[in-house]
Design a protein around this motif. Sequence first.
Motif, PDB file in Angstrom:
ATOM      1  N   GLN A   1       0.837  -1.064  -0.005  1.00 15.85           N
ATOM      2  CA  GLN A   1      -0.047   0.188   0.066  1.00 15.85           C
ATOM      3  C   GLN A   1       0.827   1.273   0.120  1.00 15.85           C
ATOM      4  N   LEU A   2       1.845   1.281   0.726  1.00 13.80           N
ATOM      5  CA  LEU A   2       3.020   2.425   0.894  1.00 13.80           C
ATOM      6  C   LEU A   2       3.548   2.751  -0.520  1.00 13.80           C
ATOM      7  N   ASP A   3       3.796   1.628  -1.370  1.00 12.13           N
ATOM      8  CA  ASP A   3       4.576   1.748  -2.661  1.00 12.13           C
ATOM      9  C   ASP A   3       3.234   2.553  -3.561  1.00 12.13           C
ATOM     10  N   GLU A   4       2.189   2.127  -3.328  1.00 10.05           N
ATOM     11  CA  GLU A   4       0.975   2.458  -4.397  1.00 10.05           C
ATOM     12  C   GLU A   4       0.927   4.008  -4.039  1.00 10.05           C
ATOM     13  N   ALA A   5       0.753   4.278  -2.694  1.00 10.59           N
ATOM     14  CA  ALA A   5       0.520   5.629  -2.109  1.00 10.59           C
ATOM     15  C   ALA A   5       1.484   6.718  -2.676  1.00 10.59           C
ATOM     16  N   GLN A   6       2.883   6.276  -2.584  1.00 16.93           N
ATOM     17  CA  GLN A   6       4.108   6.968  -2.898  1.00 16.93           C
ATOM     18  C   GLN A   6       4.125   7.160  -4.546  1.00 16.93           C
ATOM     19  N   GLU A   7       3.483   6.202  -5.184  1.00 13.84           N
ATOM     20  CA  GLU A   7       3.440   6.311  -6.787  1.00 13.84           C
ATOM     21  C   GLU A   7       2.391   7.427  -7.004  1.00 13.84           C
ATOM     22  N   ARG A   8       1.127   7.212  -6.439  1.00 16.52           N
ATOM     23  CA  ARG A   8       0.101   8.328  -6.583  1.00 16.52           C
ATOM     24  C   ARG A   8       0.178   9.510  -5.927  1.00 16.52           C
ATOM     25  N   ASN A   9       1.519   9.836  -5.284  1.00 11.66           N
ATOM     26  CA  ASN A   9       1.679  11.076  -4.435  1.00 11.66           C
ATOM     27  C   ASN A   9       0.820  11.539  -3.609  1.00 11.66           C
ATOM     28  N   ASP A  10       0.050  10.240  -2.962  1.00  7.79           N
ATOM     29  CA  ASP A  10      -0.855  10.419  -1.854  1.00  7.79           C
ATOM     30  C   ASP A  10       0.088  10.724  -0.490  1.00  7.79           C
ATOM     31  N   ALA A  11       0.573  11.887  -0.207  1.00  9.30           N
ATOM     32  CA  ALA A  11       1.230  12.083   0.699  1.00  9.30           C
ATOM     33  C   ALA A  11       0.793  11.908   2.129  1.00  9.30           C
ATOM     34  N   LEU A  12      -0.297  12.466   2.305  1.00 10.66           N
ATOM     35  CA  LEU A  12      -0.919  11.781   3.730  1.00 10.66           C
ATOM     36  C   LEU A  12      -1.195  10.468   4.102  1.00 10.66           C
ATOM     37  N   GLY A  13      -1.635   9.917   3.097  1.00 12.85           N
ATOM     38  CA  GLY A  13      -2.100   8.565   2.867  1.00 12.85           C
ATOM     39  C   GLY A  13      -0.902   7.616   3.224  1.00 12.85           C
ATOM     40  N   ALA A  14       0.622   7.994   2.527  1.00 12.10           N
ATOM     41  CA  ALA A  14       1.608   7.424   2.648  1.00 12.10           C
ATOM     42  C   ALA A  14       2.105   7.576   4.187  1.00 12.10           C
ATOM     43  N   ALA A  15       1.953   8.722   4.769  1.00 10.36           N
ATOM     44  CA  ALA A  15       2.248   8.959   6.242  1.00 10.36           C
ATOM     45  C   ALA A  15       1.488   8.315   7.023  1.00 10.36           C
ATOM     46  N   GLU A  16       0.424   8.103   6.878  1.00  3.63           N
ATOM     47  CA  GLU A  16      -0.608   7.423   7.774  1.00  3.63           C
ATOM     48  C   GLU A  16      -0.378   5.943   7.662  1.00  3.63           C
ATOM     49  N   LEU A  17       0.068   5.495   6.587  1.00  2.00           N
ATOM     50  CA  LEU A  17       0.410   4.168   6.721  1.00  2.00           C
ATOM     51  C   LEU A  17       1.528   3.773   7.509  1.00  2.00           C
ATOM     52  N   LEU A  18       2.508   4.692   7.832  1.00  2.00           N
ATOM     53  CA  LEU A  18       3.864   4.510   8.930  1.00  2.00           C
ATOM     54  C   LEU A  18       3.028   4.844  10.026  1.00  2.00           C
ATOM     55  N   ARG A  19       2.294   5.830  10.243  1.00  2.00           N
ATOM     56  CA  ARG A  19       1.821   6.292  11.580  1.00  2.00           C
ATOM     57  C   ARG A  19       0.995   5.038  12.288  1.00  2.00           C
ATOM     58  N   ALA A  20       0.221   4.429  11.167  1.00  2.00           N
ATOM     59  CA  ALA A  20      -0.593   3.267  11.767  1.00  2.00           C
ATOM     60  C   ALA A  20       0.200   2.247  12.187  1.00  2.00           C
ATOM     61  N   ALA A  21       1.533   2.031  11.832  1.00  2.00           N
ATOM     62  CA  ALA A  21       2.667   0.722  12.181  1.00  2.00           C
ATOM     63  C   ALA A  21       2.981   1.461  13.488  1.00  2.00           C
ATOM     64  N   PHE A  22       3.452   2.547  13.671  1.00  2.00           N
ATOM     65  CA  PHE A  22       4.051   3.151  14.672  1.00  2.00           C
ATOM     66  C   PHE A  22       3.071   3.254  15.946  1.00  2.00           C
ATOM     67  N   ARG A  23       1.723   3.403  15.507  1.00  2.00           N
ATOM     68  CA  ARG A  23       0.845   3.533  16.600  1.00  2.00           C
ATOM     69  C   ARG A  23       0.372   2.194  17.323  1.00  2.00           C
ATOM     70  N   THR A  24       0.757   0.968  16.453  1.00  2.00           N
ATOM     71  CA  THR A  24       0.260  -0.085  17.117  1.00  2.00           C
ATOM     72  C   THR A  24       0.974  -0.995  18.366  1.00  2.00           C
ATOM     73  N   ASP A  25       0.227  -1.032  19.300  1.00  2.00           N
ATOM     74  CA  ASP A  25       0.989  -1.689  20.769  1.00  2.00           C
ATOM     75  C   ASP A  25       1.152  -3.085  20.500  1.00  2.00           C
ATOM     76  N   VAL A  26       2.378  -3.318  20.297  1.00  2.00           N
ATOM     77  CA  VAL A  26       3.113  -4.530  20.013  1.00  2.00           C
ATOM     78  C   VAL A  26       3.700  -5.283  21.485  1.00  2.00           C
ATOM     79  N   GLU A  27       2.979  -4.555  22.546  1.00  2.00           N
ATOM     80  CA  GLU A  27       3.848  -5.003  23.813  1.00  2.00           C
ATOM     81  C   GLU A  27       3.552  -6.402  24.160  1.00  2.00           C
ATOM     82  N   PRO A  28       2.149  -6.888  23.869  1.00  2.00           N
ATOM     83  CA  PRO A  28       2.123  -8.277  24.358  1.00  2.00           C
ATOM     84  C   PRO A  28       2.785  -9.363  23.435  1.00  2.00           C
ATOM     85  N   LEU A  29       3.246  -8.840  22.029  1.00  2.00           N
ATOM     86  CA  LEU A  29       3.805  -9.742  21.271  1.00  2.00           C
ATOM     87  C   LEU A  29       5.625  -9.916  22.069  1.00  2.00           C
ATOM     88  N   LEU A  30       5.997  -8.490  22.399  1.00  2.00           N
ATOM     89  CA  LEU A  30       7.451  -8.589  23.004  1.00  2.00           C
ATOM     90  C   LEU A  30       7.399  -9.458  24.200  1.00  2.00           C
TER      91      LEU A  30
END
Length: 431
Positions: A361-390
Amino acid sequence: MPPSAIDPGLIGSENERRRPELEADLEHLERVLARRGVQLDELAQRAARFAVAIPTWGVGRGGTRFARFPLAGEPRDVLEKLADCAVVQQLVRCTPRVSPHFPWDAVADVEGLRRVASEHGLGFDAVNSNTFQDQPGQPHSYAYGSLTHTDAAVRAQAVAHNIECIELGRRLGAKALTVWIADGANFPGQQDLCAAFERYLESMAAIYAALPEDWSVFLEHKLYEPALYATVIADWGSSYMAACELGSKARCLVDLGHHAPTTNIEMIVARLIRAGKLAGFHFNDSKYGDDDLDSGSIAPFQLFLVFNELVAAEQRGAFDLAPAYLMDQSHNVTDPIESLMTSATALQRAYVQALLVDREQLDEAQERNDALGAAELLRAAFRTDVEPLLAQLRARAGGAIDPLAIYRRSGYRARKAEERPARGGSQAGIV
Ligand code: LRH
Ligand code: MN
């Protein structure tokens, strides 16, 4: 086999107490990830591969030029440092190697040191040379430089020390030497900026020639300090230029604290990966200078962005040699074991969150210059609480669901304060 420093029974009972909550949190995370088409088990397998090395100089209290405030029960020699590194590994299970610094960790019985480390379940990562301090009885001072000093005798002394470090590392089972030099100037005109760089290349070529076939040399750049006007290897450009001239075994190590505050470090990482010259990292955090604060404690999103470049490269198959992950921190006000445990976890967290970026999805967003869409894909991953997995990864590997709580309950530091009467240590300086 030295007894486990933390009673395995305590880890077991404390984990049992926390297991029901962890199971519930894991089920929730599994549902969240499944909605994104991510299998928790697959993610766990990749996350379990993460490892970062502990700096031996990081298990003692650190300081600044103003003062160092010793901690009761802190390690007084390399054997006690290894014992404390083993506690970190016992509880967080992602720090299987230590990075030694010579001559701070010099011992007569090198094979004995290797044996003790392996009895603690620890191996040796890159070794570090030190030509930024004068040792007692040293023939030539490094006050005006080491590998780049104008006096050939001083350069030869510094080259010999680095070759000695390679030999020590070889006997410890290490595969790389990290060279950071403080060489530089405090006044415009004090140093011939070009000649100094040529002397660096000449000295490094002699060190490079002494590398065993399967070894690497990591060049560590740093913008300033202790040189306050010009540093010979001040930035990635100088480091990259030198690494290219030296040869394929020479690569560039990125210490996160060695850049001007506004530097885009993940961009430097992307460039060094493209050039096949990324050696690895000295992870830490900073707000102003080379503060050597705990990894992820000031700018966790920047740390995530660095791992985002690493994971993207990993998925592109860009690495011929995996980058080395090491911490390089100074623990001036905390218990170093606690800081190293939470920092190792912060690094593993950033790696796992970077694995969650939907790259298609990030590649596609970058290809179509969807700046916020691309940024949100990164932030969605960064916002994920992975503590239980760790926590699950640690528990599955025999570690602690909550390392900090269990370490504090163990009373380890108080016990060491009894066993390790202070030997006076330095009143100022980084170690
Ligand atoms: C220099 C540095 C280098 C080490 C030292 C302890 O600032 O980052 O990596 O040798 O800290
Ligand atoms: Mn460093």
